[in-house]
Design an enzyme around this catalytic site. Structure first.
Site, PDB file in Angstrom:
ATOM      1  N   ARG A  54      10.576  28.371 109.763  1.00 29.96           N
ATOM      2  CA  ARG A  54      10.598  27.194 110.636  1.00 29.96           C
ATOM      3  C   ARG A  54      11.968  26.510 110.584  1.00 29.96           C
ATOM      4  O   ARG A  54      12.286  25.691 111.444  1.00 29.96           O
ATOM      5  CB  ARG A  54       9.520  26.197 110.216  1.00 29.96           C
ATOM      6  CG  ARG A  54       8.113  26.739 110.293  1.00 29.96           C
ATOM      7  CD  ARG A  54       7.747  27.161 111.705  1.00 29.96           C
ATOM      8  NE  ARG A  54       7.922  26.074 112.655  1.00 29.96           N
ATOM      9  CZ  ARG A  54       7.068  25.063 112.840  1.00 29.96           C
ATOM     10  NH1 ARG A  54       5.948  25.026 112.166  1.00 29.96           N
ATOM     11  NH2 ARG A  54       7.317  24.118 113.717  1.00 29.96           N
ATOM     12  N   ARG A  97      15.347  26.517 111.496  1.00 33.24           N
ATOM     13  CA  ARG A  97      16.013  27.288 112.549  1.00 33.24           C
ATOM     14  C   ARG A  97      17.518  27.123 112.531  1.00 33.24           C
ATOM     15  O   ARG A  97      18.251  27.994 112.979  1.00 33.24           O
ATOM     16  CB  ARG A  97      15.520  26.790 113.931  1.00 33.24           C
ATOM     17  CG  ARG A  97      14.058  26.950 114.163  1.00 33.24           C
ATOM     18  CD  ARG A  97      13.547  25.992 115.233  1.00 33.24           C
ATOM     19  NE  ARG A  97      13.501  24.621 114.721  1.00 33.24           N
ATOM     20  CZ  ARG A  97      13.122  23.569 115.413  1.00 33.24           C
ATOM     21  NH1 ARG A  97      12.766  23.722 116.673  1.00 33.24           N
ATOM     22  NH2 ARG A  97      13.106  22.372 114.880  1.00 33.24           N
ATOM     23  N   GLU A 111      14.039  40.377 107.693  1.00 32.81           N
ATOM     24  CA  GLU A 111      12.893  40.629 106.826  1.00 32.81           C
ATOM     25  C   GLU A 111      12.482  42.100 106.897  1.00 32.81           C
ATOM     26  O   GLU A 111      12.673  42.755 107.927  1.00 32.81           O
ATOM     27  CB  GLU A 111      11.717  39.745 107.291  1.00 32.81           C
ATOM     28  CG  GLU A 111      10.505  39.825 106.375  1.00 32.81           C
ATOM     29  CD  GLU A 111       9.346  38.943 106.853  1.00 32.81           C
ATOM     30  OE1 GLU A 111       9.469  38.299 107.913  1.00 32.81           O
ATOM     31  OE2 GLU A 111       8.320  38.939 106.159  1.00 32.81           O
ATOM     32  N   ARG A 155      -1.458  47.116 110.030  1.00 40.11           N
ATOM     33  CA  ARG A 155      -1.089  45.940 109.216  1.00 40.11           C
ATOM     34  C   ARG A 155      -1.876  44.680 109.581  1.00 40.11           C
ATOM     35  O   ARG A 155      -1.841  43.699 108.843  1.00 40.11           O
ATOM     36  CB  ARG A 155       0.406  45.660 109.316  1.00 40.11           C
ATOM     37  CG  ARG A 155       0.850  45.195 110.696  1.00 40.11           C
ATOM     38  CD  ARG A 155       2.294  44.795 110.679  1.00 40.11           C
ATOM     39  NE  ARG A 155       2.811  44.600 112.020  1.00 40.11           N
ATOM     40  CZ  ARG A 155       4.038  44.187 112.266  1.00 40.11           C
ATOM     41  NH1 ARG A 155       4.874  43.958 111.279  1.00 40.11           N
ATOM     42  NH2 ARG A 155       4.469  44.022 113.504  1.00 40.11           N
ATOM     43  N   ARG A 197      25.073  22.767 104.216  1.00 40.10           N
ATOM     44  CA  ARG A 197      24.408  21.719 104.987  1.00 40.10           C
ATOM     45  C   ARG A 197      22.970  22.122 105.312  1.00 40.10           C
ATOM     46  O   ARG A 197      22.043  21.332 105.163  1.00 40.10           O
ATOM     47  CB  ARG A 197      25.195  21.445 106.276  1.00 40.10           C
ATOM     48  CG  ARG A 197      24.699  20.224 106.994  1.00 40.10           C
ATOM     49  CD  ARG A 197      25.448  19.997 108.289  1.00 40.10           C
ATOM     50  NE  ARG A 197      25.141  18.697 108.859  1.00 40.10           N
ATOM     51  CZ  ARG A 197      25.578  18.293 110.033  1.00 40.10           C
ATOM     52  NH1 ARG A 197      26.374  19.084 110.755  1.00 40.10           N
ATOM     53  NH2 ARG A 197      25.258  17.098 110.493  1.00 40.10           N
ATOM     54  N   ARG A 228      11.743  20.739 101.255  1.00 39.98           N
ATOM     55  CA  ARG A 228      10.904  21.731 100.563  1.00 39.98           C
ATOM     56  C   ARG A 228      10.921  21.610  99.048  1.00 39.98           C
ATOM     57  O   ARG A 228      10.448  22.523  98.365  1.00 39.98           O
ATOM     58  CB  ARG A 228      11.341  23.140 100.977  1.00 39.98           C
ATOM     59  CG  ARG A 228      11.258  23.414 102.465  1.00 39.98           C
ATOM     60  CD  ARG A 228       9.846  23.316 102.997  1.00 39.98           C
ATOM     61  NE  ARG A 228       9.790  23.724 104.419  1.00 39.98           N
ATOM     62  CZ  ARG A 228       8.675  23.773 105.126  1.00 39.98           C
ATOM     63  NH1 ARG A 228       7.520  23.446 104.594  1.00 39.98           N
ATOM     64  NH2 ARG A 228       8.703  24.144 106.395  1.00 39.98           N
TER      65      ARG A 228
HETATM   66  C1  FAD Z   1       5.744  19.040 103.976  1.00 37.51           C
HETATM   67  C2  FAD Z   1       5.832  19.738 105.298  1.00 37.51           C
HETATM   68  C3  FAD Z   1       4.695  19.927 106.059  1.00 37.51           C
HETATM   69  C4  FAD Z   1       4.771  20.589 107.293  1.00 37.51           C
HETATM   70  N1  FAD Z   1       3.631  20.778 108.026  1.00 37.51           N
HETATM   71  C5  FAD Z   1       3.688  21.423 109.213  1.00 37.51           C
HETATM   72  C6  FAD Z   1       2.527  21.651 110.009  1.00 37.51           C
HETATM   73  O1  FAD Z   1       1.438  21.264 109.644  1.00 37.51           O
HETATM   74  N2  FAD Z   1       2.654  22.319 111.183  1.00 37.51           N
HETATM   75  C7  FAD Z   1       3.864  22.745 111.649  1.00 37.51           C
HETATM   76  O2  FAD Z   1       3.922  23.334 112.723  1.00 37.51           O
HETATM   77  N3  FAD Z   1       4.983  22.554 110.919  1.00 37.51           N
HETATM   78  C8  FAD Z   1       4.942  21.919 109.736  1.00 37.51           C
HETATM   79  N4  FAD Z   1       6.077  21.737 108.990  1.00 37.51           N
HETATM   80  C9  FAD Z   1       7.350  22.285 109.504  1.00 37.51           C
HETATM   81  C10 FAD Z   1       8.253  21.149 110.088  1.00 37.51           C
HETATM   82  O3  FAD Z   1       7.638  20.552 111.207  1.00 37.51           O
HETATM   83  C11 FAD Z   1       9.615  21.731 110.467  1.00 37.51           C
HETATM   84  O4  FAD Z   1       9.441  22.713 111.466  1.00 37.51           O
HETATM   85  C12 FAD Z   1      10.326  22.379 109.300  1.00 37.51           C
HETATM   86  O5  FAD Z   1      10.289  21.535 108.179  1.00 37.51           O
HETATM   87  C13 FAD Z   1      11.773  22.650 109.674  1.00 37.51           C
HETATM   88  O6  FAD Z   1      12.428  21.413 109.784  1.00 37.51           O
HETATM   89  P1  FAD Z   1      13.515  21.137 110.894  1.00 37.51           P
HETATM   90  O7  FAD Z   1      12.982  21.358 112.270  1.00 37.51           O
HETATM   91  O8  FAD Z   1      14.088  19.773 110.597  1.00 37.51           O
HETATM   92  O9  FAD Z   1      14.620  22.242 110.527  1.00 37.51           O
HETATM   93  P2  FAD Z   1      15.563  23.076 111.479  1.00 37.51           P
HETATM   94  O10 FAD Z   1      14.801  23.883 112.443  1.00 37.51           O
HETATM   95  O11 FAD Z   1      16.480  23.827 110.568  1.00 37.51           O
HETATM   96  O12 FAD Z   1      16.361  21.990 112.278  1.00 37.51           O
HETATM   97  C14 FAD Z   1      17.349  21.174 111.624  1.00 37.51           C
HETATM   98  C15 FAD Z   1      17.575  19.920 112.446  1.00 37.51           C
HETATM   99  O13 FAD Z   1      18.146  20.283 113.702  1.00 37.51           O
HETATM  100  C16 FAD Z   1      17.611  19.427 114.718  1.00 37.51           C
HETATM  101  N5  FAD Z   1      16.852  20.252 115.671  1.00 37.51           N
HETATM  102  C17 FAD Z   1      16.484  21.547 115.507  1.00 37.51           C
HETATM  103  N6  FAD Z   1      15.848  21.990 116.592  1.00 37.51           N
HETATM  104  C18 FAD Z   1      15.778  20.964 117.448  1.00 37.51           C
HETATM  105  C19 FAD Z   1      15.209  20.806 118.727  1.00 37.51           C
HETATM  106  N7  FAD Z   1      14.566  21.784 119.357  1.00 37.51           N
HETATM  107  N8  FAD Z   1      15.322  19.619 119.340  1.00 37.51           N
HETATM  108  C20 FAD Z   1      15.971  18.587 118.735  1.00 37.51           C
HETATM  109  N9  FAD Z   1      16.532  18.670 117.507  1.00 37.51           N
HETATM  110  C21 FAD Z   1      16.434  19.840 116.864  1.00 37.51           C
HETATM  111  C22 FAD Z   1      16.726  18.402 114.016  1.00 37.51           C
HETATM  112  O14 FAD Z   1      17.492  17.275 113.686  1.00 37.51           O
HETATM  113  C23 FAD Z   1      16.313  19.133 112.766  1.00 37.51           C
HETATM  114  O15 FAD Z   1      15.930  18.284 111.691  1.00 37.51           O
HETATM  115  C24 FAD Z   1       6.019  21.069 107.773  1.00 37.51           C
HETATM  116  C25 FAD Z   1       7.161  20.871 106.983  1.00 37.51           C
HETATM  117  C26 FAD Z   1       7.083  20.226 105.774  1.00 37.51           C
HETATM  118  C27 FAD Z   1       8.337  20.045 104.954  1.00 37.51           C
END
Ligand code: FAD
Length: 246
Positions: A92, A94, A101, A173, A191, A200
């Site tokens: 997740r 990205r 993998e 699988r 970063r 995490r």
């Molecule tokens: C404790 C916990 C519980 C979670 N539970 C769930 C759950 O129940 N269901 C679920 O689906 N996910 C869940 N997640 C996943 C969470 O929603 C995020 O997808 C994941 O933590 C990745 O974070 P991120 O999007 O900030 O990171 P990255 O994808 O690495 O993105 C980094 C940053 O880039 C920016 N960014 C990236 N993409 C976009 C975009 N499209 N638009 C605008 N800004 C963007 C944002 O500022 C983001 O913080 C959980 C995560 C955690 C830590």
């Protein structure tokens, strides 16, 4: 690639994860070098040795004021072995991450399965967003180990039966569980790693607490140990500023 003959395939159970740092170009001077182009133009690569105290202060300032891009000019590649459910959460992330993998289409997946050890708290108390995990009883621990291993072995036998009958790996699988181990290379920069660690891992210095699943946290902790050695000033500034990615 040919598969191991079925009779040589022995299931095994693990409770740990593996994280190896397989290659890197990452150091505190990469941050300084990138930051100082703002005010002084082209830089020498050995920025750190010029004035260590000033360098430390600059890294802390960049972290505190969230000047994030100087922390991107570095690279770390990890080889990670963990259950598939950990990878689902991992991927997740990205931005600033690259993944490759092992394939379940091109090779037989090995029967290595996750069973939590006695350190892993088994029982969740509270509601989503406000809960804690507490120790399970010995009976819960034993039940979990027994039920998981039975289910894993049953699923793997079904997988094997289909492979033996000539069904394609990518079809067979489907019956395998998310507790099966997989492996991947994951490449990031400081970063993107800090953003990952902020979400995490749990840490007393974190300004914003997170509640990660323990198994992905185990991966995060191991990556953090590697990174802390490579970039000690950046790591210290990350902790000092609440473990938020700049
Ligand atoms: C404790 C916990 C519980 C979670 N539970 C769930 C759950 O129940 N269901 C679920 O689906 N996910 C869940 N997640 C996943 C969470 O929603 C995020 O997808 C994941 O933590 C990745 O974070 P991120 O999007 O900030 O990171 P990255 O994808 O690495 O993105 C980094 C940053 O880039 C920016 N960014 C990236 N993409 C976009 C975009 N499209 N638009 C605008 N800004 C963007 C944002 O500022 C983001 O913080 C959980 C995560 C955690 C830590």
């Amino acid at each position: 690639m040919s598969d191991t003959p079925a009779e040589n395939v022995k299931p095994s159970f693990r409770s740990d994860v593996t994280v190896e740092l397989v290659k890197h170009t990452a150091g505190d001077s990469d941050v300084l070098w990138a930051a100082r182009v703002s005010t002084a133009g082209e830089q020498s690569l050995d920025e750190l040795s010029k004035d260590p105290e000033r360098s430390k202060g600059l890294i802390n300032y960049l972290m505190r004021d969230r000047h994030g891009s100087p922390f991107e000019h570095n690279s770390m590649t990890f080889f990670i072995s963990a259950p598939i459910f950990v990878f689902r959460e991992f991927m997740r992330h990205r931005v600033g991450w690259s993944y490759n993998e092992e394939s379940g289409r091109y090779r037989r997946l090995e029967p290595v399965f996750y069973i939590p050890d006695e350190e892993r708290k088994l029982v969740q108390e509270g509601r989503p967003g406000k809960y804690v995990f507490v120790e399970g009883t010995q009976a819960q621990q034993e039940l979990t180990g027994r039920v998981m291993s039975d289910a894993y072995l049953h699923a793997y036998e079904a997988y094997q039966e289909m492979l033996d009958a000539g069904v394609a790996r990518e079809v067979a699988r489907s019956v395998l569980p998310v507790g099966l181990y997989s492996s991947m290379y994951a490449t990031c920069n400081a970063r993107s790693l800090m953003h990952f660690l902020g979400l995490r891992t749990q840490h007393h210095d974190a300004k914003v607490p997170s509640f990660p699943q323990r198994e992905i946290e185990m991966v995060g902790e191991k990556m953090e140990q590697h990174w802390a050695k490579l970039m000690p000033l950046t790591y210290a500034a990350f902790n000092a500023n609440g473990r938020m990615a700049p």
